[in-house]
Motif scaffolding. Structure first.
Motif, PDB file in Angstrom:
ATOM      1  N   VAL A  59       0.784  -1.258   0.096  1.00 11.98           N
ATOM      2  CA  VAL A  59       0.025   0.146   0.017  1.00 11.98           C
ATOM      3  C   VAL A  59       0.877   1.234  -0.196  1.00 11.98           C
ATOM      4  O   VAL A  59       1.929   1.284   0.742  1.00 11.98           O
ATOM      5  CB  VAL A  59      -0.974   0.075   1.214  1.00 11.98           C
ATOM      6  CG1 VAL A  59      -1.997   1.207   1.443  1.00 11.98           C
ATOM      7  CG2 VAL A  59      -1.945  -1.156   1.369  1.00 11.98           C
ATOM      8  N   LEU A  60       0.644   2.306  -0.861  1.00 17.24           N
ATOM      9  CA  LEU A  60       1.181   3.639  -0.901  1.00 17.24           C
ATOM     10  C   LEU A  60       0.461   4.590  -0.203  1.00 17.24           C
ATOM     11  O   LEU A  60      -0.914   4.792  -0.856  1.00 17.24           O
ATOM     12  CB  LEU A  60       1.794   3.841  -2.267  1.00 17.24           C
ATOM     13  CG  LEU A  60       2.343   5.213  -2.464  1.00 17.24           C
ATOM     14  CD1 LEU A  60       3.804   5.055  -1.774  1.00 17.24           C
ATOM     15  CD2 LEU A  60       2.520   5.481  -3.990  1.00 17.24           C
ATOM     16  N   ILE A  61       0.814   5.339   0.932  1.00 17.62           N
ATOM     17  CA  ILE A  61      -0.057   6.428   1.506  1.00 17.62           C
ATOM     18  C   ILE A  61       0.349   7.483   1.205  1.00 17.62           C
ATOM     19  O   ILE A  61       1.672   7.906   1.339  1.00 17.62           O
ATOM     20  CB  ILE A  61       0.072   5.813   3.123  1.00 17.62           C
ATOM     21  CG1 ILE A  61      -0.592   4.498   3.078  1.00 17.62           C
ATOM     22  CG2 ILE A  61      -1.076   7.065   3.636  1.00 17.62           C
ATOM     23  CD1 ILE A  61      -0.572   4.093   4.601  1.00 17.62           C
ATOM     24  N   TYR A  62      -0.168   8.516   0.884  1.00 18.72           N
ATOM     25  CA  TYR A  62      -0.084   9.713   0.535  1.00 18.72           C
ATOM     26  C   TYR A  62      -1.244  10.856   1.102  1.00 18.72           C
ATOM     27  O   TYR A  62      -2.296  10.363   1.485  1.00 18.72           O
ATOM     28  CB  TYR A  62       0.186  10.088  -1.162  1.00 18.72           C
ATOM     29  CG  TYR A  62      -1.104   9.708  -1.804  1.00 18.72           C
ATOM     30  CD1 TYR A  62      -2.030  10.689  -2.225  1.00 18.72           C
ATOM     31  CD2 TYR A  62      -1.363   8.545  -2.447  1.00 18.72           C
ATOM     32  CE1 TYR A  62      -3.132   9.942  -2.600  1.00 18.72           C
ATOM     33  CE2 TYR A  62      -2.338   7.994  -3.214  1.00 18.72           C
ATOM     34  CZ  TYR A  62      -3.257   8.821  -3.327  1.00 18.72           C
ATOM     35  OH  TYR A  62      -4.405   8.607  -4.049  1.00 18.72           O
ATOM     36  N   PRO A  63      -0.922  12.179   1.118  1.00 13.55           N
ATOM     37  CA  PRO A  63      -1.930  12.954   1.677  1.00 13.55           C
ATOM     38  C   PRO A  63      -3.360  12.953   0.863  1.00 13.55           C
ATOM     39  O   PRO A  63      -3.143  12.944  -0.290  1.00 13.55           O
ATOM     40  CB  PRO A  63      -1.257  14.304   1.812  1.00 13.55           C
ATOM     41  CG  PRO A  63       0.314  13.889   1.585  1.00 13.55           C
ATOM     42  CD  PRO A  63       0.336  12.630   0.835  1.00 13.55           C
ATOM     43  N   MET A  67      -2.790   3.895  -2.188  1.00 16.92           N
ATOM     44  CA  MET A  67      -3.018   3.016  -3.392  1.00 16.92           C
ATOM     45  C   MET A  67      -2.447   1.568  -3.112  1.00 16.92           C
ATOM     46  O   MET A  67      -1.396   1.398  -2.540  1.00 16.92           O
ATOM     47  CB  MET A  67      -1.915   3.543  -4.564  1.00 16.92           C
ATOM     48  CG  MET A  67      -2.215   2.756  -5.707  1.00 16.92           C
ATOM     49  SD  MET A  67      -1.048   3.766  -7.307  1.00 16.92           S
ATOM     50  CE  MET A  67      -1.967   5.282  -7.478  1.00 16.92           C
ATOM     51  N   LEU A  68      -3.553   0.630  -3.534  1.00 18.45           N
ATOM     52  CA  LEU A  68      -2.981  -0.623  -3.503  1.00 18.45           C
ATOM     53  C   LEU A  68      -2.281  -1.481  -4.229  1.00 18.45           C
ATOM     54  O   LEU A  68      -2.595  -0.799  -5.706  1.00 18.45           O
ATOM     55  CB  LEU A  68      -4.347  -1.652  -3.062  1.00 18.45           C
ATOM     56  CG  LEU A  68      -5.047  -1.499  -1.941  1.00 18.45           C
ATOM     57  CD1 LEU A  68      -6.365  -2.139  -1.758  1.00 18.45           C
ATOM     58  CD2 LEU A  68      -4.173  -1.689  -0.609  1.00 18.45           C
ATOM     59  N   ASN A  69      -1.257  -2.439  -4.129  1.00 19.70           N
ATOM     60  CA  ASN A  69      -0.931  -3.075  -5.205  1.00 19.70           C
ATOM     61  C   ASN A  69      -1.702  -3.816  -5.754  1.00 19.70           C
ATOM     62  O   ASN A  69      -2.549  -4.703  -5.255  1.00 19.70           O
ATOM     63  CB  ASN A  69       0.439  -3.907  -4.773  1.00 19.70           C
ATOM     64  CG  ASN A  69       1.145  -4.642  -5.801  1.00 19.70           C
ATOM     65  OD1 ASN A  69       0.787  -4.873  -6.695  1.00 19.70           O
ATOM     66  ND2 ASN A  69       2.351  -4.920  -5.202  1.00 19.70           N
TER      67      ASN A  69
END
Length: 738
Positions: A59-63, A67-69
């Motif tokens: 998982v990529l976390i941004y403000p 976003m999941l793989n």
């Protein structure tokens, strides 16, 4: 979901910091079984960062978003920036999970997904093994399970790896090198992982061993066995399977294969070394042990004998102990006490020698013979020590009255009892211990000799007694002096004795009489003289004559000491009334009692101690004399009494004053007495009237004057006239005061 172009743009602008302390990832369960769910969470929300697995982004976390793989979306649930959930976990989900906050922290967690264990089993290459020869190989397996860990158990104890316990195949196999009998088990394997465990059934090895520790037991367990008894030998050994047994005696097989060997009614020929040989047909090994059996016959008879003659003091004496049967040693006992050797007591092989014998050696002797299987004591053997005779003891009187028979006895300490002989003037007079003389005469005085003889010791001893024959005292009496015993005079008593007397003693009233300044004994005590006799010398006197064969006491002689008369006393009145009779009594101390005579005006008036006068007249007044007379001592004594004869008072009456009694006047009363009066007393109303300031007596109390009369003077007046021979009271006169 945001567009990929934005994702890659952010990646180009982000950089990461080092790990930050105090941040962690938490798993809801770890390890976990296949097919279960697990949630991973961090201590802090991630605003700009990622969750990764084995280096790949999950998982990529941004403000404002994440976003999941795309390859993991089917089982990944991401609900918040700080947690991640994996559903229906698979073995492939095991690995390293990382959570990162850009330029802030980076934390990791190793997650393990494991398959549960089932059907643990244990097997061996073979379970039949031989001790020390073989190696046991045990193998543990499971039907399912991952990440397996093995633990081996022998009984309830864990097995540790060592030189003999060797683990292989990841611990699934264990080899026991050079098995021993103690390695039989049972064995189990415990297979475990992070999500469970399973334990195999037990497996026991069959290990053949021995024989070893072969032992032989003997019942009864004795150093020496008595012939005729029974013995049981038993053989045992540590062996699996059970070993076979063979018996040997002195290295010769007995053709006996039982573990127990019974020997009955044994004899000395059964003595020897018995060996038990045990053999294991599986291990092909053997073992043996031995024991020694000793057999001895018992003692069957013990008897004491003496062939050397009797025991005599100061000589040698020997007893012999005759024993039937083998014996180890012999003990000698006397009167229940063990005899110890000393300088007089010597032990031989079967003998006891006393040298020299003493009197204390007498008693009951026993011989005690014993060996290792028996003992026996002889019957008591009485030893009597012969001795003596010692110096005889002669008993009997030394002085005897002529005409009597006496018995002389002789006794000497001796075993056996002595024989006795009596000699007088060199002649044998008796063969007995007691000798009674015939009636004795003075010629039979002399030494009587007793000889004691012992026919065993061949010894004799003598003693003597000196006998003196004396005539007896035949008569003793006291002879008095011819003149009487008079107080103040001297007097002598003589003891006349018929027969010889060695001593004479005097007694007074049964008590010994001793000499003093008035009592004197003659040289031989035959006479006792009293100088200046006293009346206390009157008593019963006896004399006692003594010689060596007897004594005799005289009959009591009563000595009366004559004394008096003295201390003469006359009793009677000094005054008497005319017409009366009076009695005078005269007593004087005297022995014998005095004779008495009364005299008046020189004339004998009585020969008695009491004298009664006729009717008295005044002319019979005067001195009356009593004479006491002792007809033995010819002494007399006189005393007198003076008698006055007085007329009596015939009448008494009160004569009042002629004029009447008036208050405040004086008044006289006169007492008229007919007859001589020594005293006159006045009474008023029965009480004695005494003089005071108003009451005055005159003319020797014949008149009482009442001055200044008072009405209280009223009353009854009387006058009392008294003389030496009587008194009389007037009639009452009543005085009335006007």
């Amino acid at each position: 979901m945001e567009s990929p172009s934005v994702f890659f743009l952010i990646l180009t602008t982000l950089t990461f910091t080092d790990h930050v302390h105090n941040q962690r990832i938490h798993a809801s369960v770890n390890p976990l079984p296949v097919g279960s769910n697990v949630t991973l969470s961090s201590d802090t929300n991630i605003t700009v960062g990622s969750w990764m697995f084995n280096g790949s982004n999950l998982v990529l976390i941004y403000p404002g978003g994440y976003m999941l793989n795309k390859n993991r979306t089917e089982r990944i649930i991401f609900k918040s920036p700080s947690s991640l959930t994996i559903t229906s976990a698979r073995l492939a989900d095991s690995g390293l999970y990382k959570a990162e906050e850009m330029n802030v922290f980076s934390v990791e967690l190793e997650l393990s997904v494991q398959e549960p264990i089932s059907n643990a089993t244990l097997s061996a290459k073979t379970i039949d093994l031989v001790e020390f020869n073989d190696t046991a190989v045990l193998m543990c397996s499971v039907s399912t399970g991952t990440s397996l860990s093995y633990k081996w158990l022998a009984g309830t104890s864990a097995i540790s790896s060592g030189p003999r316990m060797q683990l292989s195949n990841g611990g699934a196999t264990i080899s026991i090198v050079g098995v021993t009998r103690y390695d039989q088990g049972p064995y189990r394997c415990n297979v475990s992982n992070g999500v469970g465990y399973d334990v195999s059934p037990r497996l026991t090895l069959n290990i053949s061993y021995g024989p070893s520790n072969t032992t032989v037991k003997v019942m009864p367990d004795l150093y020496m066995h008595r012939s005729g008894s029974d013995i049981t030998l038993s053989c045992s050994a540590d062996s699996s399977p059970t070993a076979t047994v063979q018996w040997m005696l002195n290295e010769v097989y007995l053709n006996r294969s039982s573990s127990q060997l019974d020997l009955q009614n044994i004899k000395e020929s059964n003595s020897g070394i018995y060996k038990c040989v045990s053999y294991n047909p599986v291990t092909k090994r053997s073992s043996s042990n031995t024991t020694e059996i000793r057999v001895m016959d018992p003692v069957t008879a013990v008897v004491i004998s003496n062939n050397g003659g009797p025991a005599i003091v100061d000589k040698m004496f020997t007893l012999r102990c005759e024993v039937t049967g083998p014996f180890v040693s012999i003990q000698w006992w006397k009167n229940g006490s063990l005899i110890a050797p000393d300088n007089r007591t010597v032990f031989g092989n079967k003998t006891l020698t006393l040298n020299p014998v003493q009197r204390s050696d007498g008693g009951l002797y026993k011989c005690y013979a014993f060996n290792l299987v028996s003992n026996m004591t002889s019957s008591p053997f009485a030893v009597e020590v012969n001795f003596g005779p010692e110096m005889p003891r002669v008993m009997g009187p030394n002085v005897v009255k002529s005409g009597n028979n006496v018995t002389l006895s002789c006794w000497a300490t001796s075993v056996p009892p002595s024989q006795y002989r009596w000699f007088f003037n060199g002649s044998l007079v008796s063969n007995k211990s007691e000798f009674m003389t015939p009636p004795l005469t003075k010629e039979m005085s002399g030494d009587y000799i007793c000889m004691a003889l012992n026919n065993i010791t061949d010894k004799n001893s003598t003693a003597s007694i000196k006998l003196t024959v004396i005539d007896p005292i035949q008569n003793v009496r006291i002879e008095k002096q011819s003149n009487p015993a008079v107080e103040g005079n001297s007097h002598t008593l003589t003891c006349n004795i018929t027969g010889p007397a060695d001593h004479i003693h005097w007694m007074k009233d049964g008590k010994p009489l001793y000499s003093d300044n008035r009592t004197v004994f003659s040289m031989d005590n035959r006479t006792v003289s009293f100088w200046q006799l006293e009346r206390s010398d009157s008593a019963g006197y006896q004399c006692l004559a003594i010689n060596a064969v007897g004594n005799m006491t005289s009959e009591p002689y009563r000595l009366f000491v004559t004394y008096g008369p003295e201390n003469q006393v006359i009793k009677g009145p000094n005054k008497a009334r005319t017409g009366d009779n009076v009695t005078f009594t005269c007593k004087a101390v005297s022995d014998p009692p005095s004779e008495y005579k009364w005299f008046f005006n020189g004339s004998l008036i009585s020969n008695m101690s009491e004298y009664m006068t006729p009717s008295l007249t005044k002319e019979m007044s005067g001195k009356y004399i009593c004479m006491a007379f002792n007809s033995i001592s010819w002494k007399n004594s006189t005393a007198n009494i003076t008698l006055t004869v007085i007329d009596p008072i015939y009448s008494v009456e009160i004569a009042p004053q002629m004029n009447s009694a008036r208050e405040h006047d004086s008044y006289n009363l006169t007492c008229h007495v007919v007859g001589p009066a020594d005293s006159i007393y006045w009474m008023k109303n029965g009480e004695l009237l005494l003089a005071d300031h108003r009451t005055v007596f005159s003319l020797y109390n014949k008149t009482v004057i009442l001055q200044a009369l008072s009405r209280f003077d009223n009353g009854q007046f009387q006058c009392l006239a008294i003389n030496a021979v009587g008194n009389r009271t007037s009639a009452a006169y009543t005085l009335l005061v006007s």
